[in-house]
Design a protein around this motif. Structure first.
Motif, mmCIF file in Angstrom:
data_model
loop_
_atom_site.group_PDB
_atom_site.id
_atom_site.type_symbol
_atom_site.label_atom_id
_atom_site.label_comp_id
_atom_site.label_asym_id
_atom_site.label_seq_id
_atom_site.Cartn_x
_atom_site.Cartn_y
_atom_site.Cartn_z
ATOM 1 N N CYS A 60 -8.602 1.613 0.351
ATOM 2 C CA CYS A 60 -8.607 2.954 1.422
ATOM 3 C C CYS A 60 -7.259 2.490 2.255
ATOM 4 O O CYS A 60 -6.574 1.238 2.646
ATOM 5 N N THR A 61 -6.554 3.184 2.456
ATOM 6 C CA THR A 61 -5.304 3.215 3.258
ATOM 7 C C THR A 61 -5.482 3.846 4.478
ATOM 8 O O THR A 61 -6.478 4.017 5.090
ATOM 9 N N LYS A 65 -8.506 7.348 2.964
ATOM 10 C CA LYS A 65 -8.771 7.266 1.801
ATOM 11 C C LYS A 65 -8.468 6.436 0.549
ATOM 12 O O LYS A 65 -7.966 5.808 1.045
ATOM 13 N N LYS A 67 -7.997 6.465 -3.093
ATOM 14 C CA LYS A 67 -8.603 6.429 -4.543
ATOM 15 C C LYS A 67 -9.303 5.956 -5.492
ATOM 16 O O LYS A 67 -9.478 5.195 -6.079
ATOM 17 N N LYS A 87 -9.021 10.385 -11.391
ATOM 18 C CA LYS A 87 -8.735 9.788 -9.361
ATOM 19 C C LYS A 87 -9.207 10.596 -9.254
ATOM 20 O O LYS A 87 -8.573 12.480 -9.136
ATOM 21 N N ARG A 88 -9.436 10.702 -7.619
ATOM 22 C CA ARG A 88 -10.318 11.278 -7.026
ATOM 23 C C ARG A 88 -9.997 10.820 -5.764
ATOM 24 O O ARG A 88 -10.323 9.137 -5.629
ATOM 25 N N ASP A 89 -9.459 11.273 -4.452
ATOM 26 C CA ASP A 89 -9.849 10.522 -3.289
ATOM 27 C C ASP A 89 -11.188 10.240 -2.597
ATOM 28 O O ASP A 89 -12.205 11.867 -2.568
#
Length: 186
Positions: A60-61, A65, A67, A87-89
């Motif tokens: 988590c950023t 979000k 990935k 990969k998806r957010d």
């Protein structure tokens, strides 16, 4: 006569098997970022999603979000990875290690000395509470309510670390882009 009947049945079975085998081999290469709900599983079922330290999705950023690896439906190949994963957010809440339970307990028991504000990264208010005995306990009472309702959080803008299914509060705010839809009077 009987052998002709069996020969036709065998031919029909062979043709059916070859058609099914040909259909099973078809795969489509597509851009997996444009898949619709139901065409993929996100996160991948074998992916270990939750980080035990933060109780949020791994990676988590600060933009809230993460990935994660997703799995496309059978027969779909992603152009990005050349296999059926991509990969998806996904949304998450970035945490920096501040525990919700610790904050509440510090506020209740040591709030008069400003320990809760020092812990959350507000040293000026913590020092003021320390010098005034928690604003004569009135500031301590207010901070207990503000921290327990999660209005006051860590100073760095992160979220509290709390159990994944813990007492999280989502605050709904109104601004210039939200409005009440006019209702008819009956």
């Amino acid at each position: 006569m009987m052998s002709m009947k069996y020969t036709c049945v065998i031919c029909v079975i062979i043709i059916s098997i070859s058609i099914i085998a040909n259909c099973a081999e078809y795969t489509y290469e597509i851009d997996c970022n444009n898949l619709r709900m139901g065409q993929y599983i996100c996160p991948h079922p074998e992916y270990d999603l939750i980080d035990p330290k933060t109780q949020q999705p791994r990676g988590c950023t600060k933009e809230n979000k993460a990935k994660v690896v997703c799995l496309a439906a059978d027969g779909l190949i992603c152009t990005e990875t050349k296999n059926n994963t991509f990969k998806r957010d996904i949304p998450c809440k970035w945490t920096n290690g501040y525990s919700f339970e610790t904050s509440v307990l510090l506020s209740i028991f040591l709030g008069m000395f400003g320990a809760d504000r020092f812990y959350l990264g507000y040293p000026a208010i913590g020092l003021l509470k320390l010098c005034t005995l928690g604003f004569l306990f009135l500031g301590q009472f207010c901070d207990v309510i503000l921290i327990a309702t999660q209005i006051v959080g860590p100073a760095d803008g992160s979220h509290y670390v709390m159990p994944y299914f813990g007492p999280e509060i989502n605050i709904i705010r109104s601004n210039n882009f939200t409005y009440k839809v006019p209702q008819q009077d009956w």
